[in-house]
Design a protein around this motif. Structure first.
Motif, mmCIF file in Angstrom:
data_model
loop_
_atom_site.group_PDB
_atom_site.id
_atom_site.type_symbol
_atom_site.label_atom_id
_atom_site.label_comp_id
_atom_site.label_asym_id
_atom_site.label_seq_id
_atom_site.Cartn_x
_atom_site.Cartn_y
_atom_site.Cartn_z
ATOM 1 N N TYR A 115 26.107 16.860 34.447
ATOM 2 C CA TYR A 115 25.832 16.616 33.032
ATOM 3 C C TYR A 115 26.655 15.429 32.559
ATOM 4 O O TYR A 115 27.517 14.921 33.283
ATOM 5 N N LYS A 154 21.707 24.337 30.111
ATOM 6 C CA LYS A 154 21.188 23.118 30.733
ATOM 7 C C LYS A 154 21.473 23.098 32.234
ATOM 8 O O LYS A 154 20.656 22.621 33.024
ATOM 9 N N GLN A 207 18.948 25.172 33.900
ATOM 10 C CA GLN A 207 17.697 24.419 34.020
ATOM 11 C C GLN A 207 17.763 23.473 35.218
ATOM 12 O O GLN A 207 16.781 23.324 35.968
ATOM 13 N N LEU A 208 18.928 22.833 35.420
ATOM 14 C CA LEU A 208 19.102 21.953 36.575
ATOM 15 C C LEU A 208 18.961 22.728 37.875
ATOM 16 O O LEU A 208 18.294 22.274 38.812
ATOM 17 N N GLU A 212 15.335 23.408 38.495
ATOM 18 C CA GLU A 212 14.606 22.219 38.936
ATOM 19 C C GLU A 212 14.883 21.915 40.403
ATOM 20 O O GLU A 212 13.972 21.624 41.180
ATOM 21 N N ARG A 226 10.642 15.754 39.738
ATOM 22 C CA ARG A 226 11.920 15.520 39.081
ATOM 23 C C ARG A 226 12.162 14.024 38.858
ATOM 24 O O ARG A 226 12.694 13.612 37.819
#
Length: 226
Positions: free
Chosen positions: A79, A144, A147-148, A151, A160
């Motif tokens: 991040y 977040k 979410q990563l 993915e 991606r």
């Protein structure tokens, strides 16, 4: 080496972190007297893996990217921390009394205020507004990161990559290696996918530049795994 916060930057600090306006006079005075002011150039290391945390950073200018490295030297961007944000790895280190598990690098020139650990612990324990601010940003960042993980685990790399290109704008001035680092992949695979995108008329490739040609097509590719 840290310095005291310049008095003329106090308004900027309160603008970026309005929660500090609620501090009692004595806590605000302690912050101004004990917090360290730090300015770093782009590319400087802010913290390293296995390093002990020295305090809680409040970012007033610039962006820090937090990356995780593998034993083989590959990196993944976890991040970014920008003005007004909080670094959850720093928070977890302070709350759990543990060393850093990732690296922080100044992506741009950075100016930050470093709250000493005793003051951070006092504010967390005694000031509800500050405690809620830290935990709210913590919860947002965890969501977040989840979410990563989703993915990386469940979506193809081409999906991606398409999503990353869409997020970075119409023309992206970057290297294939930078994209690979952000995706947690390797340059050769990203370069191969970009050539496929170019052959399909989705992007145009230049020297350290990628221009989006067909945003709708990229969006369709990005959404195909959802």
């Amino acid at each position: 080496m840290t310095q005291r916060l310049p008095p003329d930057l106090e308004p900027s600090l309160l603008t970026h972190y309005p929660v500090l306006r609620a501090l009692p006079t004595e806590d605000w005075a302690a912050l101004c007297d004990t917090a360290g002011w730090l300015e770093l150039p782009a590319g400087a290391q802010v913290f390293n893996e296995r390093q002990n945390c020295m305090g809680f950073p409040l970012i007033l200018a610039g962006t820090i990217k937090v990356v995780k490295s593998s034993a083989g030297g590959r990196e993944m961007l976890l991040y970014r921390v920008a003005e007004g944000d909080s670094c959850i790895i720093t928070s977890s280190c302070l709350l759990g009394h543990s060393p850093y598990a990732a690296r922080g690098i100044a992506e741009t020139p950075v100016a930050l205020l470093l709250l000493p650990i005793p003051l951070f612990e006092k504010l967390i324990g005694e000031q509800r507004a500050f405690r809620e601010f830290v935990f709210h940003l913590f919860a947002e960042r965890i969501a977040k990161l989840m979410q990563l993980v989703e993915e990386v685990a469940f979506q193809r790399l081409d999906q991606r990559l398409a999503r990353l290109l869409l997020a970075r704008g119409q023309t992206d001035h970057c290297t294939h290696q930078q994209l690979a680092d952000e995706l947690g992949s390797v340059r050769e695979i990203v370069s191969r996918l970009l050539k496929v995108f170019a052959a399909d008329g989705l992007v145009a490739l230049g020297r350290q530049r990628i221009r989006l040609i067909d945003r709708a097509g990229l969006q369709q590719l990005a959404d195909s795994g959802r």
